[in-house]
Design a protein around this motif. Structure first.
Motif, PDB file in Angstrom:
ATOM      1  N   VAL A 275       0.840  -1.199   0.000  1.00 55.84           N
ATOM      2  CA  VAL A 275       0.000   0.000   0.000  1.00 55.84           C
ATOM      3  C   VAL A 275       0.876   1.251   0.000  1.00 55.84           C
ATOM      4  O   VAL A 275       0.582   2.224  -0.698  1.00 55.84           O
ATOM      5  CB  VAL A 275      -0.956  -0.009   1.210  1.00 55.84           C
ATOM      6  N   TYR A 276       1.952   1.218   0.770  1.00 58.98           N
ATOM      7  CA  TYR A 276       2.865   2.354   0.829  1.00 58.98           C
ATOM      8  C   TYR A 276       3.390   2.689  -0.568  1.00 58.98           C
ATOM      9  O   TYR A 276       3.405   3.855  -0.971  1.00 58.98           O
ATOM     10  CB  TYR A 276       4.019   2.037   1.780  1.00 58.98           C
ATOM     11  N   ASN A 277       3.813   1.687  -1.320  1.00 59.06           N
ATOM     12  CA  ASN A 277       4.323   1.921  -2.671  1.00 59.06           C
ATOM     13  C   ASN A 277       3.245   2.489  -3.584  1.00 59.06           C
ATOM     14  O   ASN A 277       3.527   3.342  -4.428  1.00 59.06           O
ATOM     15  CB  ASN A 277       4.909   0.639  -3.252  1.00 59.06           C
ATOM     16  N   GLU A 278       2.024   2.017  -3.421  1.00 61.01           N
ATOM     17  CA  GLU A 278       0.916   2.558  -4.219  1.00 61.01           C
ATOM     18  C   GLU A 278       0.678   4.029  -3.887  1.00 61.01           C
ATOM     19  O   GLU A 278       0.501   4.859  -4.775  1.00 61.01           O
ATOM     20  CB  GLU A 278      -0.367   1.754  -3.977  1.00 61.01           C
ATOM     21  N   LEU A 279       0.681   4.359  -2.591  1.00 60.03           N
ATOM     22  CA  LEU A 279       0.448   5.748  -2.184  1.00 60.03           C
ATOM     23  C   LEU A 279       1.538   6.678  -2.694  1.00 60.03           C
ATOM     24  O   LEU A 279       1.266   7.826  -3.046  1.00 60.03           O
ATOM     25  CB  LEU A 279       0.361   5.853  -0.662  1.00 60.03           C
ATOM     26  N   ARG A 280       2.756   6.197  -2.739  1.00 64.32           N
ATOM     27  CA  ARG A 280       3.867   7.042  -3.204  1.00 64.32           C
ATOM     28  C   ARG A 280       3.732   7.381  -4.680  1.00 64.32           C
ATOM     29  O   ARG A 280       4.239   8.404  -5.127  1.00 64.32           O
ATOM     30  CB  ARG A 280       5.198   6.338  -2.958  1.00 64.32           C
ATOM     31  N   ARG A 281       3.074   6.530  -5.460  1.00 70.38           N
ATOM     32  CA  ARG A 281       2.946   6.764  -6.903  1.00 70.38           C
ATOM     33  C   ARG A 281       1.739   7.620  -7.276  1.00 70.38           C
ATOM     34  O   ARG A 281       1.579   7.991  -8.420  1.00 70.38           O
ATOM     35  CB  ARG A 281       2.875   5.419  -7.636  1.00 70.38           C
ATOM     36  N   ILE A 282       0.900   7.915  -6.307  1.00 69.90           N
ATOM     37  CA  ILE A 282      -0.288   8.718  -6.599  1.00 69.90           C
ATOM     38  C   ILE A 282       0.113  10.181  -6.641  1.00 69.90           C
ATOM     39  O   ILE A 282       0.649  10.715  -5.677  1.00 69.90           O
ATOM     40  CB  ILE A 282      -1.378   8.479  -5.539  1.00 69.90           C
ATOM     41  N   PRO A 283      -0.148  10.857  -7.751  1.00 72.86           N
ATOM     42  CA  PRO A 283       0.251  12.267  -7.860  1.00 72.86           C
ATOM     43  C   PRO A 283      -0.651  13.180  -7.030  1.00 72.86           C
ATOM     44  O   PRO A 283      -1.765  12.809  -6.646  1.00 72.86           O
ATOM     45  CB  PRO A 283       0.082  12.553  -9.357  1.00 72.86           C
ATOM     46  N   ALA A 284      -0.160  14.361  -6.781  1.00 73.44           N
ATOM     47  CA  ALA A 284      -0.892  15.342  -5.970  1.00 73.44           C
ATOM     48  C   ALA A 284      -2.253  15.664  -6.567  1.00 73.44           C
ATOM     49  O   ALA A 284      -3.210  15.922  -5.839  1.00 73.44           O
ATOM     50  CB  ALA A 284      -0.064  16.609  -5.817  1.00 73.44           C
ATOM     51  N   THR A 285      -2.376  15.623  -7.889  1.00 76.82           N
ATOM     52  CA  THR A 285      -3.662  15.942  -8.510  1.00 76.82           C
ATOM     53  C   THR A 285      -4.743  14.946  -8.110  1.00 76.82           C
ATOM     54  O   THR A 285      -5.890  15.335  -7.900  1.00 76.82           O
ATOM     55  CB  THR A 285      -3.533  15.969 -10.048  1.00 76.82           C
ATOM     56  N   ALA A 286      -4.395  13.671  -7.977  1.00 70.89           N
ATOM     57  CA  ALA A 286      -5.379  12.667  -7.569  1.00 70.89           C
ATOM     58  C   ALA A 286      -5.835  12.915  -6.138  1.00 70.89           C
ATOM     59  O   ALA A 286      -7.024  12.809  -5.824  1.00 70.89           O
ATOM     60  CB  ALA A 286      -4.805  11.260  -7.707  1.00 70.89           C
ATOM     61  N   TRP A 287      -4.880  13.255  -5.266  1.00 74.64           N
ATOM     62  CA  TRP A 287      -5.237  13.561  -3.884  1.00 74.64           C
ATOM     63  C   TRP A 287      -6.160  14.785  -3.842  1.00 74.64           C
ATOM     64  O   TRP A 287      -7.147  14.815  -3.116  1.00 74.64           O
ATOM     65  CB  TRP A 287      -3.985  13.835  -3.054  1.00 74.64           C
ATOM     66  N   ALA A 288      -5.821  15.812  -4.623  1.00 76.65           N
ATOM     67  CA  ALA A 288      -6.609  17.048  -4.624  1.00 76.65           C
ATOM     68  C   ALA A 288      -8.008  16.817  -5.186  1.00 76.65           C
ATOM     69  O   ALA A 288      -8.994  17.344  -4.660  1.00 76.65           O
ATOM     70  CB  ALA A 288      -5.886  18.130  -5.419  1.00 76.65           C
ATOM     71  N   GLU A 289      -8.109  16.031  -6.267  1.00 73.42           N
ATOM     72  CA  GLU A 289      -9.422  15.736  -6.849  1.00 73.42           C
ATOM     73  C   GLU A 289     -10.310  15.021  -5.843  1.00 73.42           C
ATOM     74  O   GLU A 289     -11.503  15.318  -5.714  1.00 73.42           O
ATOM     75  CB  GLU A 289      -9.269  14.886  -8.107  1.00 73.42           C
ATOM     76  N   ALA A 290      -9.734  14.083  -5.103  1.00 71.76           N
ATOM     77  CA  ALA A 290     -10.506  13.355  -4.094  1.00 71.76           C
ATOM     78  C   ALA A 290     -10.929  14.292  -2.964  1.00 71.76           C
ATOM     79  O   ALA A 290     -12.042  14.185  -2.447  1.00 71.76           O
ATOM     80  CB  ALA A 290      -9.699  12.183  -3.558  1.00 71.76           C
ATOM     81  N   LEU A 291     -10.064  15.228  -2.594  1.00 69.01           N
ATOM     82  CA  LEU A 291     -10.405  16.172  -1.530  1.00 69.01           C
ATOM     83  C   LEU A 291     -11.535  17.106  -1.957  1.00 69.01           C
ATOM     84  O   LEU A 291     -12.403  17.447  -1.163  1.00 69.01           O
ATOM     85  CB  LEU A 291      -9.165  16.975  -1.116  1.00 69.01           C
ATOM     86  N   GLU A 292     -11.563  17.479  -3.230  1.00 65.18           N
ATOM     87  CA  GLU A 292     -12.630  18.344  -3.729  1.00 65.18           C
ATOM     88  C   GLU A 292     -13.987  17.652  -3.662  1.00 65.18           C
ATOM     89  O   GLU A 292     -15.014  18.295  -3.496  1.00 65.18           O
ATOM     90  CB  GLU A 292     -12.335  18.781  -5.161  1.00 65.18           C
TER      91      GLU A 292
ATOM     92  N   GLY B  93       7.466  15.807   5.853  1.00 63.09           N
ATOM     93  CA  GLY B  93       6.590  14.825   6.471  1.00 63.09           C
ATOM     94  C   GLY B  93       6.440  13.600   5.610  1.00 63.09           C
ATOM     95  O   GLY B  93       6.872  13.559   4.455  1.00 63.09           O
ATOM     96  N   SER B  94       5.836  12.605   6.185  1.00 62.29           N
ATOM     97  CA  SER B  94       5.622  11.337   5.515  1.00 62.29           C
ATOM     98  C   SER B  94       4.144  11.015   5.509  1.00 62.29           C
ATOM     99  O   SER B  94       3.519  10.925   6.562  1.00 62.29           O
ATOM    100  CB  SER B  94       6.400  10.223   6.226  1.00 62.29           C
ATOM    101  N   THR B  95       3.611  10.817   4.323  1.00 60.39           N
ATOM    102  CA  THR B  95       2.208  10.446   4.185  1.00 60.39           C
ATOM    103  C   THR B  95       1.924   9.171   4.950  1.00 60.39           C
ATOM    104  O   THR B  95       0.972   9.085   5.725  1.00 60.39           O
ATOM    105  CB  THR B  95       1.861  10.254   2.695  1.00 60.39           C
ATOM    106  N   TRP B  96       2.766   8.171   4.750  1.00 58.08           N
ATOM    107  CA  TRP B  96       2.521   6.874   5.352  1.00 58.08           C
ATOM    108  C   TRP B  96       2.597   6.942   6.879  1.00 58.08           C
ATOM    109  O   TRP B  96       1.726   6.406   7.559  1.00 58.08           O
ATOM    110  CB  TRP B  96       3.498   5.846   4.794  1.00 58.08           C
ATOM    111  N   SER B  97       3.605   7.598   7.430  1.00 59.61           N
ATOM    112  CA  SER B  97       3.723   7.713   8.888  1.00 59.61           C
ATOM    113  C   SER B  97       2.520   8.454   9.467  1.00 59.61           C
ATOM    114  O   SER B  97       2.015   8.090  10.537  1.00 59.61           O
ATOM    115  CB  SER B  97       5.007   8.437   9.279  1.00 59.61           C
ATOM    116  N   THR B  98       2.067   9.471   8.773  1.00 58.61           N
ATOM    117  CA  THR B  98       0.914  10.225   9.248  1.00 58.61           C
ATOM    118  C   THR B  98      -0.329   9.350   9.260  1.00 58.61           C
ATOM    119  O   THR B  98      -1.078   9.330  10.245  1.00 58.61           O
ATOM    120  CB  THR B  98       0.697  11.483   8.387  1.00 58.61           C
ATOM    121  N   LEU B  99      -0.554   8.602   8.186  1.00 57.65           N
ATOM    122  CA  LEU B  99      -1.710   7.717   8.149  1.00 57.65           C
ATOM    123  C   LEU B  99      -1.603   6.620   9.212  1.00 57.65           C
ATOM    124  O   LEU B  99      -2.596   6.273   9.855  1.00 57.65           O
ATOM    125  CB  LEU B  99      -1.868   7.101   6.757  1.00 57.65           C
ATOM    126  N   GLU B 100      -0.405   6.102   9.411  1.00 53.03           N
ATOM    127  CA  GLU B 100      -0.217   5.058  10.422  1.00 53.03           C
ATOM    128  C   GLU B 100      -0.506   5.583  11.831  1.00 53.03           C
ATOM    129  O   GLU B 100      -1.192   4.919  12.616  1.00 53.03           O
ATOM    130  CB  GLU B 100       1.210   4.514  10.380  1.00 53.03           C
TER     131      GLU B 100
END
Length: 150
Positions: free
Chosen positions: A2-19, A103-110
């Motif tokens: 899952v960590y490797n998958e999250l690292r490959r997701i670009p900022a635009t995908a995160w932003a679109e989901a947040l919208e 910061g680290s996305t994964w550490s924050t989620l964990e």
């Protein structure tokens, strides 16, 4: 994995989901009963989480990394207590990290997962966990449907 998958997701995908993140209509948090100390690491909830992790024999470097992620997120949220974090708070912190902040996305989620598993206000946390899961699913779905850059 899952960590490797999250690292490959670009900022635009995160932003679109947040919208597309729905409004929070869940229960309000029970306010913390005490005044916060001067240092984030001295908050009762941070001390309790650290003790719980140590009791579970989580590796010291992992505990240190998670507590650092917790304190960085608290600072980013203008010292909002971790006891009252919403899914929106966590999503905004993840967006800040994805957009190049320290910061680290994964550490924050964990650490949020660990904090919310421990959290004494179950109705509030269950509602926030569901919302955060919906947002993360939307992030992954936008990646899977080609709206995200490779």
């Amino acid at each position: 994995m899952v960590y490797n998958e999250l690292r490959r997701i670009p900022a635009t995908a995160w932003a679109e989901a947040l919208e597309r993140f729905p409004e929070d209509d869940g229960p309000e948090p029970v306010p913390p009963p005490d005044r916060p100390p001067a240092r984030v690491v001295d908050l009762p909830e941070v001390l309790a989480l650290r003790a719980l992790l140590m009791d579970r024999r989580v590796a010291f470097d992992t505990v240190d990394r998670w507590i650092r992620a917790l304190t960085q997120t608290t600072r980013m949220l203008d010292y909002e207590r971790p006891l009252v974090w919403t899914a929106d708070h966590v999503a905004n912190r993840i967006m800040q990290i994805v957009n190049g902040s320290d910061g680290s996305t994964w550490s924050t989620l964990e650490v949020v997962r660990e904090l919310w598993a421990w959290h004494p206000d179950r109705p509030y946390i269950e509602a926030q966990s569901e919302r955060l899961l919906l947002w993360l699913e939307a992030v992954l779905a936008s990646r899977d449907h080609g709206t995200a850059r490779p």
